[in-house]
Design a protein around this motif. Structure first.
Motif, PDB file in Angstrom:
ATOM      1  N   UNK A 100       0.812  -1.213   0.000  1.00  0.00           N
ATOM      2  CA  UNK A 100       0.000   0.000   0.000  1.00  0.00           C
ATOM      3  C   UNK A 100       0.846   1.263   0.000  1.00  0.00           C
ATOM      4  N   UNK A 101       2.075   1.140   0.414  1.00  0.00           N
ATOM      5  CA  UNK A 101       2.902   2.324   0.560  1.00  0.00           C
ATOM      6  C   UNK A 101       4.310   2.051   0.052  1.00  0.00           C
ATOM      7  N   UNK A 102       4.780   2.859  -0.878  1.00  0.00           N
ATOM      8  CA  UNK A 102       6.120   2.682  -1.422  1.00  0.00           C
ATOM      9  C   UNK A 102       6.583   4.003  -2.024  1.00  0.00           C
ATOM     10  N   UNK A 103       7.869   4.115  -2.222  1.00  0.00           N
ATOM     11  CA  UNK A 103       8.448   5.269  -2.897  1.00  0.00           C
ATOM     12  C   UNK A 103       8.919   4.799  -4.267  1.00  0.00           C
ATOM     13  N   UNK A 104       8.307   5.317  -5.315  1.00  0.00           N
ATOM     14  CA  UNK A 104       8.614   4.911  -6.683  1.00  0.00           C
ATOM     15  C   UNK A 104       9.674   5.844  -7.259  1.00  0.00           C
ATOM     16  N   UNK A 105      10.710   5.272  -7.815  1.00  0.00           N
ATOM     17  CA  UNK A 105      11.802   6.072  -8.369  1.00  0.00           C
ATOM     18  C   UNK A 105      11.908   5.953  -9.879  1.00  0.00           C
ATOM     19  N   UNK A 126      10.339   0.171  -0.577  1.00  0.00           N
ATOM     20  CA  UNK A 126       9.064  -0.344  -0.097  1.00  0.00           C
ATOM     21  C   UNK A 126       8.840  -0.127   1.397  1.00  0.00           C
ATOM     22  N   UNK A 127       7.565  -0.019   1.732  1.00  0.00           N
ATOM     23  CA  UNK A 127       7.082  -0.102   3.096  1.00  0.00           C
ATOM     24  C   UNK A 127       6.254  -1.374   3.166  1.00  0.00           C
ATOM     25  N   UNK A 128       6.540  -2.309   4.060  1.00  0.00           N
ATOM     26  CA  UNK A 128       5.767  -3.546   4.092  1.00  0.00           C
ATOM     27  C   UNK A 128       4.341  -3.304   4.546  1.00  0.00           C
ATOM     28  N   UNK A 157      11.770  11.114  -6.394  1.00  0.00           N
ATOM     29  CA  UNK A 157      11.053   9.970  -5.830  1.00  0.00           C
ATOM     30  C   UNK A 157       9.634  10.355  -5.417  1.00  0.00           C
ATOM     31  N   UNK A 158       8.686   9.466  -5.701  1.00  0.00           N
ATOM     32  CA  UNK A 158       7.273   9.747  -5.452  1.00  0.00           C
ATOM     33  C   UNK A 158       6.729   8.755  -4.434  1.00  0.00           C
ATOM     34  N   UNK A 159       6.099   9.271  -3.395  1.00  0.00           N
ATOM     35  CA  UNK A 159       5.455   8.418  -2.410  1.00  0.00           C
ATOM     36  C   UNK A 159       4.091   7.999  -2.930  1.00  0.00           C
ATOM     37  N   UNK A 160       3.905   6.707  -3.129  1.00  0.00           N
ATOM     38  CA  UNK A 160       2.625   6.158  -3.577  1.00  0.00           C
ATOM     39  C   UNK A 160       1.871   5.645  -2.360  1.00  0.00           C
ATOM     40  N   UNK A 161       0.751   6.289  -2.037  1.00  0.00           N
ATOM     41  CA  UNK A 161      -0.090   5.900  -0.918  1.00  0.00           C
ATOM     42  C   UNK A 161      -1.316   5.193  -1.468  1.00  0.00           C
ATOM     43  N   UNK A 162      -1.512   3.954  -1.100  1.00  0.00           N
ATOM     44  CA  UNK A 162      -2.695   3.227  -1.531  1.00  0.00           C
ATOM     45  C   UNK A 162      -2.412   2.098  -2.485  1.00  0.00           C
ATOM     46  N   UNK A 163      -1.287   2.171  -3.223  1.00  0.00           N
ATOM     47  CA  UNK A 163      -0.832   1.023  -3.989  1.00  0.00           C
ATOM     48  C   UNK A 163      -1.463   0.790  -5.345  1.00  0.00           C
ATOM     49  N   UNK A 164      -1.936   1.851  -6.025  1.00  0.00           N
ATOM     50  CA  UNK A 164      -2.469   1.689  -7.381  1.00  0.00           C
ATOM     51  C   UNK A 164      -1.677   2.539  -8.368  1.00  0.00           C
ATOM     52  N   UNK A 165      -1.382   1.946  -9.523  1.00  0.00           N
ATOM     53  CA  UNK A 165      -0.596   2.593 -10.563  1.00  0.00           C
ATOM     54  C   UNK A 165      -1.326   2.486 -11.894  1.00  0.00           C
TER      55      UNK A 165
END
Length: 290
Positions: A167-172, A286-288, A247-255
């Motif tokens: 659900x939470x990750x930083x996409x580079x 990643x954030x687990x 780097x972009x923080x993706x909250x929620x896990x949809x791309x």
């Protein structure tokens, strides 16, 4: 000196907070909260977990309301209907200390959980979005790729939606590869002119997997928190890497992958198509899930 006293009590809340905000590790703040029940209460009531998390990761400052209101990080012992002020402070303390501790500087590639939906599919399920999750463009003797429907207008875009592993990750960085039709005359490459990426979170209900459904639901049930610039695509059958400006923080896990513009006509019907084999892989921190 036999008795030094409780420095939080002696110095007062303002100076004590300034001192504790010099900590560089969330683990240290957790240790502080374990010193005594009064220190634990001080850390929670003054929101030190949240303050330290925002200090370490300022990029999340714009979405703290989303994190808190939508419960995007599940915490043990939290009930959805908790409304007591102290309980809310405790919940936020768990959320932000967990978030700060969970950051893992490990770049991973296996980050796609599900292929959710494509805006169109030419031949379902043979050419469905699920084929883009395969690591190769052939399975045994069968070609593996996603194909859009054909269009007379080369400007008609397409979208592909994926759910990430967390659900939470930083996409580079995001990797995209068009498909070369090795079984057609001239080996045409059905690529888009450009690509753009969106990241966001679910609004309410669960989505259903159906590559034949309308894509309109995405506007109704997803909130996009980030939209990338447009990246031009090279008309080659190769893995193309697009590094985000930051780097972009993706909250929620949809791309969502937006494929903008069409280049190649199909000889047999004269229509423009977009075909992709390995559609999406990411380079991320990643954030687990919890």
């Amino acid at each position: 000196m036999d008795y030094c006293g409780d420095f939080i009590e002696l110095l007062g809340p303002d100076i004590s907070t300034k001192i504790l905000m010099n900590l560089v590790s969330p683990s240290d703040l957790i240790r502080v909260s374990l010193v005594s029940s009064s220190w634990h209460q001080f850390v929670i009531e003054n929101g030190l977990g949240k303050q330290l998390c925002l200090k370490l990761f300022p990029e999340i400052s714009g979405i703290v309301h989303t994190i808190e209101m939508n419960n995007l990080i599940d915490t043990v012992g939290h009930k959805q209907d908790d409304c007591d002020e102290l309980e809310c402070l405790r919940k936020n303390h768990r959320i932000y200390t967990l978030l700060a501790r969970a950051f893992n500087p490990f770049v991973r590639k296996d980050c796609i959980s599900d292929a959710i939906i494509a805006s169109s599919t030419d031949n379902y399920p043979e050419e469905s979005i699920n084929n883009t999750l395969e690591p190769f463009d052939r399975i045994d003797t069968r070609a593996s790729y996603w194909s859009s429907e054909g269009q007379n207008n080369p400007a008609v875009p397409e979208t592909l939606l994926y759910k990430l592993m967390t659900k939470m990750c930083i996409v580079t960085e995001i990797h995209v590869q068009p498909f070369q039709a090795y079984f057609q005359y001239g080996f045409p490459i059905y690529s888009s002119k450009a690509v753009r990426f969106r990241m966001g979170h679910k609004l309410q209900s669960e989505m259903t997997d159906s590559s034949t459904s309308s894509n309109k639901w995405a506007d109704d049930e997803l909130i996009w928190t980030y939209t990338s610039p447009e990246f031009p695509m090279v008309q080659e059958n190769c893995l193309q890497k697009f590094k985000l400006p930051e780097p972009v923080l993706c909250i929620g896990g949809y791309m969502q992958v937006e494929l903008l513009g069409r280049v190649q006509r199909q000889e047999m019907d004269g229509l423009y198509y977009i075909w992709f084999s390995l559609s999406l892989s990411l380079s991320l921190l990643t954030f687990p899930n919890h």
